[in-house]
Write a protein that holds these residues in place. Structure first.
Motif, short mmCIF file in Angstrom:
data_model
loop_
_atom_site.label_atom_id
_atom_site.label_comp_id
_atom_site.label_asym_id
_atom_site.label_seq_id
_atom_site.Cartn_x
_atom_site.Cartn_y
_atom_site.Cartn_z
N SER A 170 13.56 -2.98 2.54
CA SER A 170 14.36 -2.81 1.35
C SER A 170 15.27 -4.01 1.13
CB SER A 170 15.21 -1.54 1.48
OG SER A 170 15.99 -1.36 0.33
N THR A 171 15.21 -4.59 -0.05
CA THR A 171 16.08 -5.71 -0.38
C THR A 171 16.76 -5.40 -1.70
OG1 THR A 171 14.22 -6.82 -1.48
CG2 THR A 171 14.66 -7.42 0.80
N GLY A 172 18.08 -5.16 -1.65
CA GLY A 172 18.82 -4.87 -2.87
C GLY A 172 18.38 -3.56 -3.48
N ASP A 173 17.80 -3.64 -4.68
CA ASP A 173 17.43 -2.42 -5.39
C ASP A 173 15.93 -2.15 -5.34
OD1 ASP A 173 16.55 -4.50 -6.93
OD2 ASP A 173 17.39 -3.76 -8.82
N THR A 174 15.23 -2.76 -4.39
CA THR A 174 13.78 -2.59 -4.29
C THR A 174 13.39 -1.82 -3.03
OG1 THR A 174 13.37 -4.64 -5.50
CG2 THR A 174 11.56 -3.78 -4.18
N LEU A 175 12.52 -0.84 -3.20
CA LEU A 175 12.02 -0.04 -2.09
C LEU A 175 10.54 -0.34 -1.94
CD1 LEU A 175 13.10 2.38 -0.27
CD2 LEU A 175 11.98 3.87 -1.93
N ARG A 176 10.10 -0.71 -0.74
CA ARG A 176 8.71 -1.07 -0.52
C ARG A 176 7.93 0.11 0.05
NH1 ARG A 176 11.39 -6.01 0.19
NH2 ARG A 176 10.66 -7.49 -1.38
N PHE A 177 6.87 0.46 -0.66
CA PHE A 177 6.08 1.66 -0.38
C PHE A 177 4.63 1.25 -0.13
CE2 PHE A 177 3.83 5.37 -2.68
CZ PHE A 177 3.73 6.12 -1.52
N ALA A 178 4.02 1.79 0.93
CA ALA A 178 2.64 1.46 1.27
C ALA A 178 1.88 2.74 1.61
CB ALA A 178 2.59 0.49 2.45
N ALA A 179 0.56 2.65 1.62
CA ALA A 179 -0.27 3.79 1.97
C ALA A 179 -1.50 3.31 2.71
CB ALA A 179 -0.69 4.57 0.71
N VAL A 180 -1.96 4.13 3.66
CA VAL A 180 -3.19 3.78 4.37
C VAL A 180 -4.35 3.94 3.40
CG1 VAL A 180 -2.33 4.42 6.64
CG2 VAL A 180 -3.51 6.12 5.26
N PRO A 181 -5.38 3.10 3.50
CA PRO A 181 -6.49 3.18 2.55
C PRO A 181 -7.42 4.34 2.84
CG PRO A 181 -6.92 1.49 4.20
CD PRO A 181 -5.53 2.01 4.47
N VAL A 182 -7.73 5.11 1.79
CA VAL A 182 -8.71 6.19 1.91
C VAL A 182 -10.03 5.72 1.31
CG1 VAL A 182 -9.30 8.54 1.22
CG2 VAL A 182 -6.96 7.99 1.87
N GLU A 183 -9.94 5.06 0.15
CA GLU A 183 -11.10 4.47 -0.49
C GLU A 183 -10.89 2.96 -0.58
OE1 GLU A 183 -13.02 6.57 -3.88
OE2 GLU A 183 -11.18 7.75 -3.86
N GLN A 184 -11.96 2.22 -0.45
CA GLN A 184 -11.86 0.76 -0.46
C GLN A 184 -11.98 0.16 -1.86
OE1 GLN A 184 -11.37 -1.50 2.29
NE2 GLN A 184 -10.61 0.44 3.04
N ASN A 185 -12.55 0.90 -2.79
CA ASN A 185 -12.86 0.31 -4.09
C ASN A 185 -12.05 0.90 -5.23
OD1 ASN A 185 -14.96 -1.30 -2.90
ND2 ASN A 185 -16.19 0.56 -2.79
N ILE A 186 -10.76 1.16 -4.98
CA ILE A 186 -9.89 1.67 -6.03
C ILE A 186 -8.64 0.80 -6.11
CG2 ILE A 186 -10.66 4.05 -5.73
CD1 ILE A 186 -7.99 4.57 -4.27
N ASP A 187 -7.94 0.91 -7.24
CA ASP A 187 -6.65 0.23 -7.40
C ASP A 187 -5.57 1.22 -7.00
OD1 ASP A 187 -4.36 -1.05 -8.13
OD2 ASP A 187 -4.81 -1.16 -10.27
N PRO A 188 -4.98 1.10 -5.82
CA PRO A 188 -4.01 2.09 -5.36
C PRO A 188 -2.76 2.14 -6.21
CG PRO A 188 -4.03 0.20 -3.90
CD PRO A 188 -5.18 0.02 -4.84
N THR A 189 -2.40 1.03 -6.85
CA THR A 189 -1.21 1.03 -7.69
C THR A 189 -1.36 2.03 -8.82
OG1 THR A 189 -0.90 -1.31 -7.18
CG2 THR A 189 0.35 -0.43 -9.03
N ALA A 190 -2.55 2.10 -9.41
CA ALA A 190 -2.81 3.06 -10.48
C ALA A 190 -2.81 4.48 -9.94
CB ALA A 190 -4.14 2.74 -11.15
N GLU A 191 -3.36 4.67 -8.75
CA GLU A 191 -3.43 6.00 -8.16
C GLU A 191 -2.04 6.56 -7.86
OE1 GLU A 191 -6.32 7.76 -7.41
OE2 GLU A 191 -7.46 6.21 -8.43
N TYR A 192 -1.08 5.71 -7.58
CA TYR A 192 0.25 6.15 -7.18
C TYR A 192 1.31 5.97 -8.26
CZ TYR A 192 -1.44 6.72 -2.40
OH TYR A 192 -2.11 7.15 -1.28
#
Length: 304
Positions: A25-47
């Motif tokens: 976390s830096t200032g007003d930003t929170l960093r969020f990650a996820a383990v991959p379930v599918e390899q051929n998707i855009d996770p940003t859109a999914e979340y």
């Protein structure tokens, strides 16, 4: 768990994305990650819906850190470069056992469903294999060594059938639950393992797998559903907001009420569209995973 070159390379990617070496976390930003379930998707859109909810409830900007490797998310949490992560049950246990100062908040659940899922062992529809004992000597697809339903519980199943997961089969790491199932369907692997939802409906709903193209010949015992965990070193008020977010607001129905989604059908709380929301968990929820770790003597479950 030894820090692999892949994990270190991914940490370089995380650093390039702007993660500081001291904390995520830096200032007003929170960093969020996820383990991959599918390899051929855009996770940003999914979340995108859950990201919008987190931003609404915390007043912070969420930066989704894309990862293609289980180890990268684990290492990101251990090093403090990630603030919040959606884990698989085993990857959560591995992060804890390797020193990550994290607190589990909640785990996924289907509406009206049980807080568990299963690993499926599958073979091509025309295969003569009828059970996991038939996997001996075969080319078998796993997901990732850090995957609960794609490696750990399958290892226990193989051992129960008298098959050494390391020497009794020709093991292939497919990199994603989708790749494991599709490799079996295409005949690239004679058998494979993946989470039940990937076999039962996700790939079929996406038109990537025909009903009946693979057959299930083995099912694991119930596995605790995947959790979301946060860094313990985050400010207390932020941790309280994140806890409230996932235990009270992170359901499809609530997201519709808040105006984040138009309707429940289009809403997503995670990459799996069948997941309705989250429910509170504690660290003890994942003791069954630790028990399988002990039973299989999986070296990845031990501290580095």
């Amino acid at each position: 768990m030894k820090r692999t070159l892949t994990a270190l390379a991914m940490l370089g990617t995380l650093a390039a994305a702007g993660c500081s070496s001291a904390s995520g976390s830096t200032g007003d930003t929170l960093r969020f990650a996820a383990v991959p379930v599918e390899q051929n998707i855009d996770p940003t859109a999914e979340y995108k819906d859950i990201i919008a909810l987190i931003e609404k409830n915390t007043g912070m900007k969420v930066e989704f850190v894309r990862s293609t490797d289980y180890n990268a998310v684990i290492e990101g949490m251990v090093s403090g470069k990630i603030d919040l992560a959606e884990f698989g049950p085993l990857s959560y246990v591995l992060a804890k056992s390797n020193g990550a100062k994290i607190i589990p908040i909640a785990s996924m659940v289907e509406k009206g469903g049980q807080p568990t899922y299963q690993s499926f062992g599958v073979v091509p529809a025309n295969s003569e294999i009828t059970g996991i004992d038939g996997f001996k000597g075969a080319k078998v697809c796993f997901v990732d060594p850090g995957s609960t339903s794609g490696y750990l519980f399958p290892s226990q199943g193989l051992m129960g059938a008298g098959i050494d997961p390391k020497t009794g089969i020709d093991a292939v790491m497919a990199g994603g639950h989708d790749n494991s199932v599709l490799s079996v369907a295409a005949g690239k692997c004679e058998a494979g393992f993946a989470e039940n939802a990937m076999v039962e409906h996700i790939l079929i709903d996406k038109g990537k797998l025909r009903p009946g193209q693979v057959k299930v010949v083995w099912k694991s015992a119930p596995i605790p559903m995947s959790p979301v965990a946060m860094r313990d070193e985050l400010p207390a008020d932020l941790k309280a907001k994140l806890t409230r977010t996932f235990t009270q607001d992170a359901t499809k129905d609530r997201l519709v009420q808040l105006g984040i989604c138009k309707d429940a059908a289009s809403c997503r709380v995670t990459a799996d569209p069948s997941i309705w929301g989250f429910q509170p968990v504690t660290d003890a929820t994942f003791n069954p995973v630790r028990q399988v770790c002990a039973a299989t003597r999986n070296e990845k479950c031990s501290k580095a």
